[in-house]
Write a protein that holds these residues in place. Structure first.
Motif, mmCIF file in Angstrom:
data_model
loop_
_atom_site.group_PDB
_atom_site.id
_atom_site.type_symbol
_atom_site.label_atom_id
_atom_site.label_comp_id
_atom_site.label_asym_id
_atom_site.label_seq_id
_atom_site.Cartn_x
_atom_site.Cartn_y
_atom_site.Cartn_z
ATOM 1 N N UNK A 1 0.831 -1.198 0.000
ATOM 2 C CA UNK A 1 0.000 0.000 0.000
ATOM 3 C C UNK A 1 0.872 1.256 0.000
ATOM 4 N N UNK A 2 0.302 2.348 -0.491
ATOM 5 C CA UNK A 2 1.049 3.603 -0.613
ATOM 6 C C UNK A 2 1.618 4.052 0.726
ATOM 7 N N UNK A 3 0.785 4.059 1.760
ATOM 8 C CA UNK A 3 1.267 4.494 3.072
ATOM 9 C C UNK A 3 2.385 3.582 3.581
ATOM 10 N N UNK A 4 2.280 2.279 3.310
ATOM 11 C CA UNK A 4 3.310 1.344 3.762
ATOM 12 C C UNK A 4 4.627 1.571 3.026
ATOM 13 N N UNK A 5 4.544 1.971 1.753
ATOM 14 C CA UNK A 5 5.772 2.318 1.021
ATOM 15 C C UNK A 5 6.511 3.421 1.770
ATOM 16 N N UNK A 6 5.773 4.436 2.170
ATOM 17 C CA UNK A 6 6.367 5.574 2.868
ATOM 18 C C UNK A 6 6.890 5.169 4.239
#
Length: 318
Positions: free
Chosen positions: A126-131
């Motif tokens: 997920x996008x937030x997990x990438x960050x």
């Protein structure tokens, strides 16, 4: 507090289970539990909540693990450069939104190294997990995109995690569908023509937000929507339900097969812009490792771009 205890805590967090972590670390589970209890007693916080389904970091534990990863990664770097850690495998991780080109570049990069000497990891997530992965140094590099819509929100989140974005390429939006789709032979597809087919998107979890969507134009009203959490399922839905998704148009037939294609999206059919700026994120003021540089170079080769077209911060030969 010892480096060994930090290593244990990181392993438990990544495994999500004391038993699994003990297997990975080759120690007895009671010894691992005892070591964590001693660490928690010394620092005065509870690092993990334990249940029958595994372990999850507490709020205090999440913050502790952030610092633990930073310290332990620096320790590994020291051992790599100055120590006699011949048996210590070098680690390299990438976290990415669901881009086949990112996986393809990873495959090509790994082929250049002796995998017995390295511990590689790629996380399509997920996008937030990438960050969060890059912010906690779980991964050295993250791959995601910015647009006029999400730029302010994503940039703010990057800044709060001491991360910086390096652009690689600008892409117009494409409609990604299977070759047997009724719209597959069109030269360009409008928003109106898509209304009779399900729009597929990657699930973003409990922290879901339009700003975290991997698909462009996430705020538009879609009559039919289906969420998935991996690329294989997404491709199956395209065939089984004539679904589609909006993407960068950069696809890898070697990984996804040649039964899928990307048709230009008619951006004139919507009010918002539909340009994606794909790039990578790293810790602020950090220097890419040699493996990291090699990985970005492989992405650039695949995307057929040079350093003059991308802010890649790579020092050749270093």
């Amino acid at each position: 507090m010892t480096l060994q205890q930090l290593h244990y805590a990181i392993a438990i967090a990544e495994a999500g289970s004391l038993n699994k972590a003990a297997e990975i670390l080759y120690i007895a589970q009671p010894s691992l539990t005892s070591s964590m209890q001693e660490l928690e007693k010394e620092i005065g916080i509870t690092i993990f909540n334990r249940s029958g389904r595994g372990v999850v970091p507490t709020q205090d534990g999440t913050e502790f693990l952030l610092y633990a990863r930073q310290i332990y990664s620096q320790y590994e770097a020291l051992i790599d450069k100055y120590g006699k850690g011949q048996n210590l495998k070098k680690k390299f991780g990438v976290s990415t939104q669901h881009y086949s080109f990112a996986v393809k570049a990873f495959v090509e990069m790994v082929r250049s190294f002796d995998t017995s000497q390295y511990e590689f990891a790629i996380r399509e997530t997920k996008t937030r997990d990438v960050i969060m992965d890059v912010g906690s140094l779980r991964s050295e590099i993250g791959i995601l995109y910015l647009s006029d819509f999400n730029r302010a929100a994503i940039t703010k989140l990057l800044r709060s995690n001491n991360l910086e974005f390096h652009p690689l390429i600008f892409c117009d939006a494409y409609v990604y569908l299977w070759s047997g789709h009724p719209l597959a032979k069109k030269e360009k597809i409008s928003f109106e023509e898509l209304k009779d087919y399900p729009c597929l998107s990657f699930e973003q979890g409990d922290a879901s937000s339009f700003y975290f969507s991997e698909e462009i134009l996430s705020t538009k009203e879609y009559i039919r929507t289906i969420k998935a959490n991996d690329r294989a399922t997404m491709l199956n839905l395209m065939v089984g339900l004539n679904g589609y998704t909006l993407c960068s148009g950069i696809i890898c037939e070697e990984l996804n097969g040649d039964d899928y294609l990307a048709v230009p999206f008619d951006s004139d059919s919507v009010e918002e812009g539909s340009v994606m700026e794909i790039g990578y994120i790293i810790k602020q003021n950090s220097v890419l490792s040699n493996i990291g540089k090699h990985y970005i170079e492989k992405i650039m080769e695949y995307l057929n771009i040079g350093e003059k077209n991308a802010d890649v911060n790579i020092q050749k030969g270093s």
